[in-house]
Design a protein around this motif. Structure first.
Motif, PDB file in Angstrom:
ATOM      1  N   ALA A  58      -4.126   0.390 -12.794  1.00 34.94           N
ATOM      2  CA  ALA A  58      -3.553   0.310 -11.451  1.00 34.94           C
ATOM      3  C   ALA A  58      -4.606   0.165 -10.357  1.00 34.94           C
ATOM      4  CB  ALA A  58      -2.706   1.559 -11.178  1.00 34.94           C
ATOM      5  N   ILE A  59      -5.875   0.167 -10.742  1.00 36.80           N
ATOM      6  CA  ILE A  59      -6.933   0.156  -9.731  1.00 36.80           C
ATOM      7  C   ILE A  59      -8.071  -0.818 -10.081  1.00 36.80           C
ATOM      8  CG2 ILE A  59      -8.086   2.168 -10.790  1.00 36.80           C
ATOM      9  CD1 ILE A  59      -8.838   3.141  -7.998  1.00 36.80           C
ATOM     10  N   SER A  92       2.483  -4.611  -6.233  1.00 34.27           N
ATOM     11  CA  SER A  92       2.974  -3.992  -7.463  1.00 34.27           C
ATOM     12  C   SER A  92       4.449  -4.306  -7.558  1.00 34.27           C
ATOM     13  CB  SER A  92       2.791  -2.469  -7.422  1.00 34.27           C
ATOM     14  OG  SER A  92       1.449  -2.135  -7.637  1.00 34.27           O
ATOM     15  N   ASP A 125      -4.924  -1.880  -4.189  1.00 33.24           N
ATOM     16  CA  ASP A 125      -4.379  -1.833  -5.547  1.00 33.24           C
ATOM     17  C   ASP A 125      -3.830  -0.435  -5.857  1.00 33.24           C
ATOM     18  OD1 ASP A 125      -3.742  -2.365  -8.157  1.00 33.24           O
ATOM     19  OD2 ASP A 125      -5.773  -2.836  -8.813  1.00 33.24           O
ATOM     20  N   ALA A 126      -4.659   0.580  -5.617  1.00 36.29           N
ATOM     21  CA  ALA A 126      -4.244   1.958  -5.917  1.00 36.29           C
ATOM     22  C   ALA A 126      -3.026   2.347  -5.075  1.00 36.29           C
ATOM     23  CB  ALA A 126      -5.398   2.919  -5.659  1.00 36.29           C
ATOM     24  N   THR A 175       0.460   0.667  -6.193  1.00 35.33           N
ATOM     25  CA  THR A 175       1.068   1.384  -7.316  1.00 35.33           C
ATOM     26  C   THR A 175       1.641   2.724  -6.839  1.00 35.33           C
ATOM     27  OG1 THR A 175      -0.635   0.375  -8.704  1.00 35.33           O
ATOM     28  CG2 THR A 175       0.657   2.164  -9.687  1.00 35.33           C
TER      29      THR A 175
HETATM   30 MG    MG Z   1      -2.259  -1.116  -8.426  1.00 34.99          MG
END
Ligand code: MG
Ligand code: AMP
Length: 341
Positions: A174-175, A242, A285-286, A289
């Motif tokens: 997820a990152i 996401s 990105d983090a 999610t």
């Molecule tokens: Mg992500």
């Protein structure tokens, strides 16, 4: 019905030849299968040779990062940690350590919505399995205690990772793509490429512009897969989505996708697509999610303290809401009711 690795954000490009000042520049597009997806580069350069050299350097860098983080490479830091950290401290590279440390911080900041120990139960939701069946409540109840970022014990001085629970596992899915997109743009800039796009499976960062106009990307509708909006990006900006349509399986008419709600152990409900814009692709990105798990209400509350982070949210009923500060930068191609907050 199953589907993997659909891109949620795509660069929108028109002409291939740009006139920058007096010198003619050319736009090169090149893609390569890496990190379980296709990494696409768009590079504005004076010559094909320069673009080829820069793109090779980026692909080499991404392959290097993949060797550190891939759960499919048994020599990677992540595989070594997952094999051994329950029994002893495992020393990892500074890069891997930093990513794990920042992941844990994101877990704290998001009330546990983001949790890299999701990997402890990921095998129960294997959307790739042709005989997929959702796990029983009893099996899930038994496995859920493994999923808790507090089981990760980090020692900064030793750069070591240990697990306080013997069956806990981690995964940086997820990152990691956001991280490597950011590294790629930094590398391109260090090589003198100022105008570029790096995109890995829908995680994207831009640098500079397209002949003076902003780089523009298209946002995909989670069900029709049509482009529903175009978004103009500022230099250095990252955009990450996401979605529940990227990796999923339909079983008995219900969609089971790849983003786990750590509280329930089930695929998160309440969002179909979450797009995050901010200057740092790893954080985008983090957070994408995390917001997917948190749902709209908690996301709106989180964002009250973060004016530098902007979002476009699409819920399972396909209702769209977006940060007010994106007004004027997002153009919906069809008439779309948007709740600007
Ligand atoms: Mg992500
Ligand atoms: P993304 O596409 O960036 O939202 O990442 C989804 C991927 O992150 C999944 O395929 C899993 O590998 C992993 N993942 C799933 N649920 C979580 C979660 N709650 N926190 C962190 N990583 C997760």
């Amino acid at each position: 019905m199953r589907n993997y690795g659909h891109r949620a954000i795509i660069p929108l490009l028109c002409s291939a030849v740009l006139l920058a000042g007096c010198a003619q520049k050319v736009v090169f597009r090149i893609g390569r299968p890496l990190v379980g997806t296709i990494v696409n580069l768009t590079i504005v350069a004076e010559s094909e040779e320069k673009a080829a050299k820069a793109s090779q350097a980026v692909f080499d860098e991404i392959a290097r990062i993949e060797r550190l983080l891939s759960p499919y490479d048994e020599k990677s830091d992540i595989s070594r940690v997952n094999r051994n950290a329950a029994a002893k401290e495992v020393i990892v590279s500074a890069e891997t350590f930093g990513l794990i440390e920042r992941s844990v911080k994101t877990s704290d900041a998001t009330g546990g919505a983001f949790d890299i120990t999701f990997a402890s139960i990921a095998h129960l939701w294997n959307y790739r399995d042709p005989n997929f069946r959702p796990p029983s409540d009893a099996v899930l109840r038994g496995a859920l205690p493994l999923l808790n970022y507090r089981h990760i014990v980090l020692d900064e001085k030793k750069r070591s990772v240990r697990f306080a629970n013997p069956r806990t596992k981690i995964g940086l899915g997820a990152i990691a793509k956001g991280y490597l997109v950011g590294r790629s743009i930094a590398l391109l800039r260090s090589m003198g490429v100022t105008d570029a796009i790096v995109e890995a499976g829908g995680d994207l960062q831009v640098s500079g512009s397209r002949d003076g106009s902003p780089w523009t990307v298209g946002l995909i509708h989670p069900r029709t897969r049509n482009i529903i909006a175009s978004i103009a990006l500022e230099s250095g900006e990252a955009i990450v989505t996401s979605g529940d349509y990227e990796r999923f399986v339909i079983y008995s008419g219900k969609r089971y996708h790849h983003i786990i709600d750590p509280k329930t152990g089930h695929p998160a409900e309440g969002m179909a697509s979450v797009t995050v814009l901010c200057p740092d692709p790893e954080e985008a990105d983090a957070l994408a999610t995390s917001f997917f798990v948190m749902g709209k209400e908690r996301t709106v509350r989180f964002l009250a303290g973060r004016p530098d982070v902007r979002v476009v949210l699409i819920d399972p009923e396909m209702k769209v809401s977006a940060s007010k500060s994106l007004r004027g930068r997002v153009t919906f191609l069809e008439e779309t009711a948007v709740d600007w907050f």
